[in-house]
Design an enzyme around this catalytic site. Structure first.
Site, PDB file in Angstrom:
ATOM      1  N   CYS A 104       0.886  -1.155   0.000  1.00 46.04           N
ATOM      2  CA  CYS A 104       0.000   0.000   0.000  1.00 46.04           C
ATOM      3  C   CYS A 104       0.920   1.199   0.000  1.00 46.04           C
ATOM      4  O   CYS A 104       1.527   1.509   1.018  1.00 46.04           O
ATOM      5  CB  CYS A 104      -0.913   0.033   1.221  1.00 46.04           C
ATOM      6  N   CYS A 107      -0.546   4.211   2.399  1.00 36.12           N
ATOM      7  CA  CYS A 107      -0.492   4.084   3.864  1.00 36.12           C
ATOM      8  C   CYS A 107      -0.168   2.637   4.219  1.00 36.12           C
ATOM      9  O   CYS A 107       0.965   2.212   4.046  1.00 36.12           O
ATOM     10  CB  CYS A 107      -1.788   4.558   4.501  1.00 36.12           C
ATOM     11  N   SER A 108      -1.128   1.881   4.683  1.00 32.33           N
ATOM     12  CA  SER A 108      -0.812   0.511   5.101  1.00 32.33           C
ATOM     13  C   SER A 108      -2.005  -0.413   4.953  1.00 32.33           C
ATOM     14  O   SER A 108      -2.198  -1.314   5.761  1.00 32.33           O
ATOM     15  CB  SER A 108      -0.321   0.511   6.549  1.00 32.33           C
ATOM     16  N   CYS A 109      -2.835  -0.201   3.934  1.00 31.86           N
ATOM     17  CA  CYS A 109      -3.999  -1.062   3.733  1.00 31.86           C
ATOM     18  C   CYS A 109      -3.534  -2.507   3.572  1.00 31.86           C
ATOM     19  O   CYS A 109      -2.545  -2.776   2.900  1.00 31.86           O
ATOM     20  CB  CYS A 109      -4.779  -0.624   2.502  1.00 31.86           C
TER      21      CYS A 109
HETATM   22 FE    FE Z   1      -3.322   2.063   2.848  1.00 28.17          FE
END
Ligand code: FE
Length: 204
Positions: A104, A107-109
């Site tokens: 991602c 961000c950090s999906c």
């Molecule tokens: Fe994300």
């Protein structure tokens, strides 16, 4: 809880989260007890063992594999063998010609429903930027050397779309049960930064 209960060792982000949680609880928007249950659920019940069973099922069941690749969310719900997952889960299959990796960049999906909590490196800025610029180099650092000529495809997750890599089934596992096979499916193999283990349980 942790031994940092006084809050003095918390990062700025942790302090912000704690402040937000306190305000929301004081205003009655959230119940801290329920929040604890949710956190505990993700820490202890949801994890890569769920994804590993999905992958193993796909290895032994062609109809399930095809359904999974067509619509992973629907296939998992229809199977009745797994907890339900969120919308828009997409399974991407590794083949001799193509290896898939998930990131991602924004961000950090991460597909929490099937993989649990994301590893720290997945959320790190170096992984998020380098996997796009130099996916082969990143993969090498994870100890994976792709065969010459194999394509490498990087899938960028979003808030709406999560990816699950379907790793290749290790050779020498013919006739294995779903339980036996699931033990070979590592978390990293479902992110694409690793491969499934050998029948002996070693890295390929
Ligand atoms: Fe994300």
């Amino acid at each position: 809880m942790s031994d940092h209960e006084d809050g003095s060792h918390l990062t700025e982000m942790e302090l912000r989260v704690r402040a937000l949680e306190t305000v929301l609880a004081e205003k009655g928007y959230i119940d801290p007890a329920v929040l604890d249950l949710i956190v505990e659920h993700f820490e202890t019940k949801v994890g890569p063992h769920i994804g590993a069973r999905v992958v193993a099922q796909a290895w032994v069941d062609t109809a399930f594999r095809q359904a999974l690749l067509a619509d992973a969310t629907a296939a998992i719900a229809a199977s009745g063998n797994f907890p339900p997952v969120g919308d828009h889960l997409i399974a991407v299959e590794n083949t001799p010609d193509q290896h898939n990796m998930v990131v991602c960049t924004l961000c950090s999906c991460y597909p929490w429903d099937v993989l649990g909590l994301p590893p720290v490196w997945y959320k790190s800025a170096p992984y998020r930027s380098r996997v796009v610029m130099d996916p082969r180099g990143v993969l090498r650092e994870f100890g994976v050397a792709l065969p010459e000529g194999a394509r490498l495809r990087v899938w960028d997750s979003t808030a709406e779309t999560r990816y699950l890599v379907l790793p290749r089934r290790p050779a020498g596992t013919e006739g294995w049960t779903v339980d036996q096979l699931a033990a070979l499916v590592t978390r990293d193999s479902m992110i694409g930064t690793g491969l499934a283990l050998t029948p002996e349980g070693d890295p390929q």
